[in-house]
Design a protein around this motif. Structure first.
Motif, PDB file in Angstrom:
ATOM      1  N   LYS A 110      25.382  10.432 107.967  1.00  0.00           N
ATOM      2  CA  LYS A 110      25.562   9.009 107.689  1.00  0.00           C
ATOM      3  C   LYS A 110      24.487   8.155 108.355  1.00  0.00           C
ATOM      4  O   LYS A 110      23.995   7.193 107.756  1.00  0.00           O
TER       5      LYS A 110
ATOM      6  N   PHE B  94      21.232   6.878 106.690  1.00  0.00           N
ATOM      7  CA  PHE B  94      21.225   5.736 105.773  1.00  0.00           C
ATOM      8  C   PHE B  94      20.897   4.428 106.480  1.00  0.00           C
ATOM      9  O   PHE B  94      20.546   3.459 105.845  1.00  0.00           O
TER      10      PHE B  94
ATOM     11  N   ALA C 194      19.614   1.525 102.860  1.00  0.00           N
ATOM     12  CA  ALA C 194      20.996   1.337 103.301  1.00  0.00           C
ATOM     13  C   ALA C 194      21.689   0.328 102.391  1.00  0.00           C
ATOM     14  O   ALA C 194      22.815   0.541 101.939  1.00  0.00           O
ATOM     15  N   GLU C 195      20.983  -0.753 102.082  1.00  0.00           N
ATOM     16  CA  GLU C 195      21.592  -1.772 101.228  1.00  0.00           C
ATOM     17  C   GLU C 195      21.777  -1.275  99.802  1.00  0.00           C
ATOM     18  O   GLU C 195      22.767  -1.542  99.153  1.00  0.00           O
TER      19      GLU C 195
ATOM     20  N   ALA D 174      23.793   2.890 100.345  1.00  0.00           N
ATOM     21  CA  ALA D 174      24.946   3.168 101.190  1.00  0.00           C
ATOM     22  C   ALA D 174      26.124   2.350 100.698  1.00  0.00           C
ATOM     23  O   ALA D 174      26.627   1.471 101.374  1.00  0.00           O
ATOM     24  N   LYS D 175      26.530   2.652  99.481  1.00  0.00           N
ATOM     25  CA  LYS D 175      27.643   1.892  98.907  1.00  0.00           C
ATOM     26  C   LYS D 175      28.663   2.860  98.356  1.00  0.00           C
ATOM     27  O   LYS D 175      29.506   3.361  99.062  1.00  0.00           O
ATOM     28  N   GLU D 176      28.529   3.129  97.101  1.00  0.00           N
ATOM     29  CA  GLU D 176      29.517   3.958  96.431  1.00  0.00           C
ATOM     30  C   GLU D 176      29.100   5.418  96.544  1.00  0.00           C
ATOM     31  O   GLU D 176      28.411   5.945  95.686  1.00  0.00           O
ATOM     32  N   CYS D 177      29.495   6.036  97.630  1.00  0.00           N
ATOM     33  CA  CYS D 177      29.089   7.405  97.922  1.00  0.00           C
ATOM     34  C   CYS D 177      30.316   8.253  98.237  1.00  0.00           C
ATOM     35  O   CYS D 177      31.308   7.753  98.733  1.00  0.00           O
ATOM     36  N   ALA D 178      30.193   9.546  97.983  1.00  0.00           N
ATOM     37  CA  ALA D 178      31.256  10.464  98.396  1.00  0.00           C
ATOM     38  C   ALA D 178      31.038  10.817  99.867  1.00  0.00           C
ATOM     39  O   ALA D 178      29.961  11.269 100.242  1.00  0.00           O
ATOM     40  N   VAL D 179      32.062  10.599 100.695  1.00  0.00           N
ATOM     41  CA  VAL D 179      31.938  10.782 102.137  1.00  0.00           C
ATOM     42  C   VAL D 179      32.786  11.975 102.591  1.00  0.00           C
ATOM     43  O   VAL D 179      33.995  12.006 102.359  1.00  0.00           O
TER      44      VAL D 179
ATOM     45  N   ILE E 184      27.320  12.365 103.923  1.00  0.00           N
ATOM     46  CA  ILE E 184      27.331  11.740 102.604  1.00  0.00           C
ATOM     47  C   ILE E 184      26.803  12.748 101.594  1.00  0.00           C
ATOM     48  O   ILE E 184      25.802  13.416 101.851  1.00  0.00           O
TER      49      ILE E 184
ATOM     50  N   VAL F 279      25.418  12.502  93.584  1.00  0.00           N
ATOM     51  CA  VAL F 279      26.694  11.814  93.351  1.00  0.00           C
ATOM     52  C   VAL F 279      26.575  10.336  93.711  1.00  0.00           C
ATOM     53  O   VAL F 279      26.117   9.998  94.809  1.00  0.00           O
TER      54      VAL F 279
ATOM     55  N   TRP G 284      29.220   7.036  93.279  1.00  0.00           N
ATOM     56  CA  TRP G 284      30.603   6.793  92.876  1.00  0.00           C
ATOM     57  C   TRP G 284      30.717   5.655  91.860  1.00  0.00           C
ATOM     58  O   TRP G 284      31.175   4.573  92.195  1.00  0.00           O
TER      59      TRP G 284
END
Lengths: 515, 515
Positions: free
Chosen positions: B85, B88, B95-96, B99-104, B131, B165, B167
């Motif tokens: 993580k 990012f 990052a902007e 680093a949003k819709e990600c599989a964590v 991530i 991936v 999201w």
């Protein structure tokens, strides 16, 4: 280009030499992987970076295997990376076997907070956790439910090339990593007989690939109960012996019966109009094969790659101290390279032209340049110096036989291309024969448990009688760290008594310590 | 086999017909994807299953692209699926942007509890979340830090084939899915000039692939600031027009400057012995290309695949009502198939033999069988009936021109193989020309914002003046749902005034609504 950096990530050593196999086999293996630029550990625990030289071998493996799969009627497809957690509960053995060390996705969003960096958004929690596939039986059979309605929909003969993740605690490049690349075949059949025939066919395909491409002899047969795949009725495998005498499971083919069809409710209407559960197989080989390739053929000078899988077949090194000496050597090298590349495209090399690399690095000494080619495992090296050229000849060195013995001096340039083409086939055959001779010389028989315990401290496989029970198998494994590798199809039938319990045995099975 | 099931998962419809493009373009698209067996939604939100017919197209795309990458000096490698993580946070724009819709991934173990199924083990929590890669700049540049020490280590020209991936909330098969397959090139260079040349070279490679393999004409040039890749200095793209007049971004090539080298501290010693940050590019195309292929060429009868990417080139349908009639038709079909497969291996078909399928399904009517071949997009169909055979001839039907117009009657069997080989080239050219004619006819100019707002309700791209600011771009996008697709390299230089602000503009840019 990519060549150069691969050295910079080698473990720091004073002499920059490869540890010998005799000194420390495990360090030797790691040195080869690093120094030949095959792979390295990443900053993500357990995940490796497959570097260009390693990935090129994987690409050739993929091409050969994919051709064999297609020749046996299979097609490729792609299924999701993620598996809903509940799927793991559906097949009992699967849950026990695989629902353990897995990567679990619980959230689907990050937030970037200025000054604080990135955090997981607690509001973006998944209703059901997703598992990164450790293997895809569950998600694929869940999909097959919609694809299979009638006997006319069968067989389904599908393969997938992908990455999988198993959270291994102790990892080793290629041999055991958290993420690895593989192919997984998943077939569905109308009858048990057909599914069993497929299971057998695919282990034979793996045998063919291992022996004819990798030049790695393998023993073929079922696994014992204790070693089979969770969820399988039985598992067939190919087992190879590494140079340190340990076993490597190189590929498996599973007969899954109706387990997954029942777990995921996959039924079809048979020719009599009745609904039946479909019969399943699955089979896979992975980037672990690259580890097997290294440990079967390589030597203290570096990597040895069988010609049929070698990304580069021939390294040509023109030499000379002055520009005047170098110019004719370079010209002759280019001419030979063109001749080699123009040889007919043959099945032997996957219909690719013979791959030739010209080494024009005159800054380094010939000895250094030759050693680099050996380190990288290029099967044939051609040396073109001023004295060779005077005679319109070259020196041809074969990688499988290091030193002077593997060098042929005075090969006429007019004959070089065709002789090298033949030599590549000869090297392929020699590597296989040498590995087979080594393996056969290192399989012994133990007639008592005492003898077995002594023998297992030496490299090699052991034939021994076993009573066929899981209890005895587990006891042997706990006490000796050896496992039953395979119950070979072609084992001699020989009545005897189990070395541990004295109970009757129908024949010996193969034990070994393994990777 | 795999063929049959692909129909069973089509959305239930009474007539089993494909929605026409005129009736509903979006439903038509979905019908094609399902009915031709290309892909379907899985039970994992946003993730698709790429079915065998769809994956076979992807395999051909991969082969062609991989050949182009290697011809320009690139090699393949493989980097981890997971990204820590913290990576990012290192590159601000990244990052902007990502680093949003990600599989964590937050945990690494499941527990199987008898009777309760499988649960996540709360004790197996990762110290740092991982991530699933949405793109790999961060993990790759973190790796490059160790690979790059000196100018001699550069350039690094590496490509990766993998899954990623993102999201996505609203997904659409091939065009927008949570998981998709792609390739991502990541190169490192010693100079800005070299990195910029690479960025340009790769967008030209994509153009070549789109136009010469996909037969899909594209417009090439930089994206505006509002549309560029987060972390890039600038992004070059290829943009295609779909049959409904909407734009599809089909591939992008990014000049990343020293952003990632600075974020991950990647420096090298230059020729003067000073340390400098390396210069970066990245470039990618994905399975989205398959969506573009469908929407460029297909028609109301089904899929149309350009010959250079078609998994099957020729479908031969022998016909006859009785066994006596069928036997000679089958014999002639087999002879023709053998002749086609024996044609010289040519670069045009990727050095594969021409791929021929014999349709021996006599249970169904000829009309049904022909329609199935059309649905699947096979470029050429050969009909072999008793009447044709009397004349030692066959009927050759081309998929790009449906109905009678595309049929040639009475083709002598002795000439059929060579004529079909030529016809495949002709179809490839025709598909490209037709798509280009359509596209060019649907690019208009708007001279005022009013005119633009009217025009944008019609299919097609619009040339319009824009003042070059992010504010105006955002305003247009909000008010009209159209975005700047590209600032084409070959746009006419024409001074004017921005249609929104009236500020000066150096030339028109291309606007469209897009997928």
């Amino acid at each position: 280009m990519a060549e150069k950096k691969q050295q910079s990530s080698a473990p720091a050593k004073d002499d920059n030499k490869i540890t010998t196999r005799a000194a420390n086999y495990s360090e030797w293996y790691q040195d080869i992987v690093y120094r030949a630029g095959l792979a390295e550990n990443s900053d993500v625990r357990g995940c490796m970076v497959i570097k260009p030289n390693g990935y090129a071998i994987w690409e050739n493996m993929q091409k050969a295997l994919d051709g064999l799969f297609k020749a046996t009627g299979h097609v490729n497809a792609y299924f999701p990376l993620f598996i809903p957690k509940s799927f793991f509960s559906k097949e009992e053995q699967m849950a026990e076997g695989f629902a353990k060390e897995c990567a679990v996705v619980t959230h689907y969003r990050l937030k970037s907070i200025p000054g604080q960096g990135v955090v997981v958004d607690p509001e973006a929690k998944l209703e059901e956790e997703l598992i990164v596939r450790p293997t895809s039986e569950t998600i694929i059979w869940n999909t097959y439910r919609n694809w299979i309605q009638s006997y006319r929909d069968l067989p389904l003969l599908i393969n997938q090339w992908c990455n999988v993740v198993r959270w291994e605690m102790r990892t080793r490049l290629f041999l055991r990593t958290a993420e690895f690349l593989w192919q997984e075949g998943h077939t569905a059949h109308a009858t048990q007989q057909e599914a069993e025939a497929e299971t057998l066919q695919m282990v034979r395909v793996y045998q063919k690939f291992a022996e004819e491409w990798m030049a790695m002899p393998v023993i073929v047969g079922p696994k014992s109960e204790g070693q089979k795949f969770p969820g399988a009725i039985y598992t067939l495998c190919i087992e190879a012996m590494m140079q340190d005498g340990k076993a490597l499971q190189a590929g498996t083919s599973h007969f899954l019966g109706q387990n997954f069809a029942k777990a995921f409710d996959v039924t079809f209407q048979n020719t009599e109009g009745k609904r039946e559960h479909a019969w399943a197989t699955s089979w896979g080989v992975s980037t672990r094969m690259i580890g097997g390739l290294i440990m079967t053929h390589s030597d203290d000078n570096g990597l040895v790659i069988p010609p049929r899988l070698a990304p580069t077949h021939v390294l040509i090194c023109p030499m000379g101290r002055t520009d005047e000496e170098r110019a004719p050597a370079i010209a002759a090298a280019e001419k030979l390279a063109a001749e080699l590349r123009a040889l007919p495209r043959e099945d032997f090399f996957g219909f690719q032209p013979i791959s030739v690399k010209l080494d024009l690095d005159f800054k380094n000494s010939p000895g250094f340049r030759f050693a680099e080619g050996e380190l990288k495992g290029i099967p044939v090296r051609v040396e073109l110096g001023p004295k060779d050229l005077e005679k319109q000849a070259c020196v041809v060195a074969r990688r499988d036989i290091p030193g002077k013995e593997g060098k042929t001096m005075g090969v006429p340039l007019t004959e070089a291309a065709s002789r090298i083409s033949n030599l590549l086939r000869e090297i392929q055959a020699n590597l296989y024969n040498r590995a087979k001779t080594f393996r056969d010389a290192n399989i012994r028989s133990a007639d008592s448990y005492e003898q077995f315990k002594e023998m297992i401290e030496q490299p090699g496989f052991i034939w021994a009688h076993w009573d066929g029970t899981r209890e005895t198998e587990d006891k042997i494994s706990e006490e000796t760290k050896a496992t039953i590798r395979c119950i070979p199809f072609d084992r001699p039938l020989e009545e005897g008594t189990c070395m541990v319990t004295g109970n009757p045995s129908q024949g010996r099975v193969l034990f070994a310590r393994s990777y």
